[in-house]
Design a protein around this motif. Structure first.
Motif, PDB file in Angstrom:
ATOM      1  N   VAL A 273       0.940  -1.060   0.047  1.00 43.33           N
ATOM      2  CA  VAL A 273       0.031  -0.019   0.111  1.00 43.33           C
ATOM      3  C   VAL A 273       0.811   1.248   0.018  1.00 43.33           C
ATOM      4  O   VAL A 273       0.508   2.364   0.453  1.00 43.33           O
ATOM      5  N   PHE A 350     -10.383   1.273   1.459  1.00 44.38           N
ATOM      6  CA  PHE A 350     -10.804   0.703   0.031  1.00 44.38           C
ATOM      7  C   PHE A 350     -12.167   0.327   0.085  1.00 44.38           C
ATOM      8  O   PHE A 350     -12.952   0.305  -0.988  1.00 44.38           O
ATOM      9  N   LYS A 415      -8.562   2.739  -5.966  1.00 43.26           N
ATOM     10  CA  LYS A 415      -7.831   3.001  -4.947  1.00 43.26           C
ATOM     11  C   LYS A 415      -8.349   4.305  -4.427  1.00 43.26           C
ATOM     12  O   LYS A 415      -8.867   5.113  -5.102  1.00 43.26           O
TER      13      LYS A 415
END
Length: 465
Positions: A273, A350, A415
């Motif tokens: 991430v 997310f 995203k």
């Protein structure tokens, strides 16, 4: 009887050690000394001679970038920091920079490499864990010690530096300033009056961080002339290049303990991430050579490595299977939450970005939004770390139950937006203004009532006279 030897030293030291008369040693040249120190330093070249390194801190030190091209920060941000060094920090005037960004994106390493390139020595403040004492063994406040360190490091030169310029790097601000905002502003004002060397504050922005809204708010930065540079999370390409470089280093210096393969790199990238530090640590642990007899234990091992995108898909598009008269989920919610406990805030973000893609009715969307809102509240409570795990488990279970008949079809996982922190700041500002709109009229009415009461008292006193 031999007479005692006379001490030819004209200065007697006051240390608690015996005086030893040794022959004078010829002073070595500074260049030769630096050359010998560089040959014995802890670098990747010296590491490559060894294949049995087991210390984790030394492994991480060997993996640190040595050139600007190895940094995870983009060239644009590197140029911004370098321009600040050239046009602000090099003028020998008080200047302050706030470098903010997510955890593990390479902020501190970039500052160290760019400072070295521009001829700056770095003096770093590390908040002590134990109680701080002064020369008279009196306990000092953490804020007083930090203020003394800032003034000394920015006003006086160190004799141990290699360059003609120096700067103060602060990564861990003392906790006393989380509440004592006025004390921090007083310190900044004092620094701009008598300081000479630049100061850099490294702030890690997280979902529950309010440092940028309190100590480094826009009006504060404008008042004191503090510069701000925001660094984004490392891209997938940057993390991939770093892991490839690190894999060669680790295989060279710790081949007896671990072996990094392309499969390990792909597994780490699937969960990445933008946190380079976490990616390197996970790569080290996943690449450990474990004997086969220890693989099967009573606790068991996970049969798969769940990626971030697959985990989001299992939550927003839950699959069920019939078990007699009842149904159950194919993927256990508790197992999904166990994979992402270390990054619960990111996983919830997310889900917030993608949960509407598979929900059919407005009633289900309302329930899902309430669940995500409560998960945000639990994640913002920084005083208890276990609440993050509770929020993650609650969010996963709630979304899977709320979405009874998910929309079928191909839905790419998006995203989260980069302005998530800005949205939180706007929400905080809106909430503050809303409370002020309620409190200030009440205060205004109380002040008017007090003025009226004072006037009535004055009239009574005048009538009595």
């Amino acid at each position: 009887m031999t007479p005692p030897k006379r001490n030819n030293q004209w200065c007697v030291p006051s240390f608690d050690c015996e005086i030893v008369n040794e022959p004078l040693v010829k002073r070595t040249n500074t260049r030769e000394l630096n050359k010998s120190l560089s040959n014995t330093s802890f670098t990747q070249n010296n590491f490559k001679r060894r294949k049995h390194e087991t210390c984790l801190s030394k492994l991480l030190e060997a993996c640190e970038p040595q050139k600007l091209s190895e940094l995870a920060i983009s060239r644009q941000k590197q140029n911004e920091i370098s321009n600040w060094f050239q046009y602000k920090a090099s003028k020998r005037q008080p200047s302050m920079l706030v470098l903010s960004g997510p955890s593990g994106c390479g902020k501190t390493v970039a500052i160290k490499l760019l400072a070295k390139e521009n001829g700056f020595d770095i003096i770093e403040w590390i908040t002590p864990i134990d109680q701080i004492e002064d020369e008279n063994k009196r306990v000092m406040r953490q804020g007083d010690k930090f203020e003394d360190h800032v003034i000394r490091a920015t006003r006086y030169r160190t004799v141990l530096g290699n360059y003609s310029k120096q700067l103060l790097l602060v990564k861990d601000l003392p906790n006393v300033y989380q509440e004592d905002h006025k004390g921090f502003f007083t310190l900044v004002e004092k620094y701009f009056q008598i300081g000479k060397e630049p100061v850099i504050f490294v702030c890690t922005e997280t979902g529950n961080s309010r440092l940028m809204q309190t100590l480094f708010a826009p009006n504060v930065r404008e008042k004191f002339g503090i510069d701000l540079i925001n660094v984004n999370a490392a891209t997938q390409t940057a993390v991939k290049n770093i892991l490839k470089r690190v894999s060669g280093v680790l295989n060279a210096i710790a081949a007896d303990m671990l072996y990094v393969s392309q499969q390990h790199i792909d597994e780490i990238l699937s969960n990445s991430v933008g946190d380079v530090r976490s990616a390197v640590l996970n790569l080290i642990f996943i690449s450990l050579k474990v004997p086969e007899q220890h693989l099967k234990s009573e606790c068991g091992v996970r049969e798969e490595t769940l990626g971030l995108l697959h985990g989001v898909g299992r939550v927003i598009n839950p699959k069920k299977q019939s078990d007699g008269d009842s149904t159950k989920y194919v993927h256990d919610p508790e197992e999904i939450s166990a994979f992402f406990q270390s990054q619960s805030v990111v996983f919830v973000q997310f889900l917030q970005e993608n949960y509407l893609n598979t929900i059919r009715t407005i009633e289900e969307a309302t329930v899902a939004s309430d669940i995500l809102s409560l998960a945000d509240v639990l994640n913002s409570e920084w005083r208890d770390r276990n609440l993050g795990k509770v929020a993650l488990s609650y969010c996963i279970r709630g979304l899977m139950l709320a979405n009874e008949k998910p929309v079928t079809g191909w839905n790419p996982v998006k995203k989260p937006r980069d302005d998530h922190s800005n949205i939180q700041r706007c929400l905080i500002t809106a909430e503050t203004r809303w409370y002020e709109s309620i409190i200030k009229p009440c205060l205004k009415k109380m002040n008017e009532m007090s003025i009226v009461n004072e006037d009535e008292d004055m009239e009574i006193i005048i009538e009595e006279d």
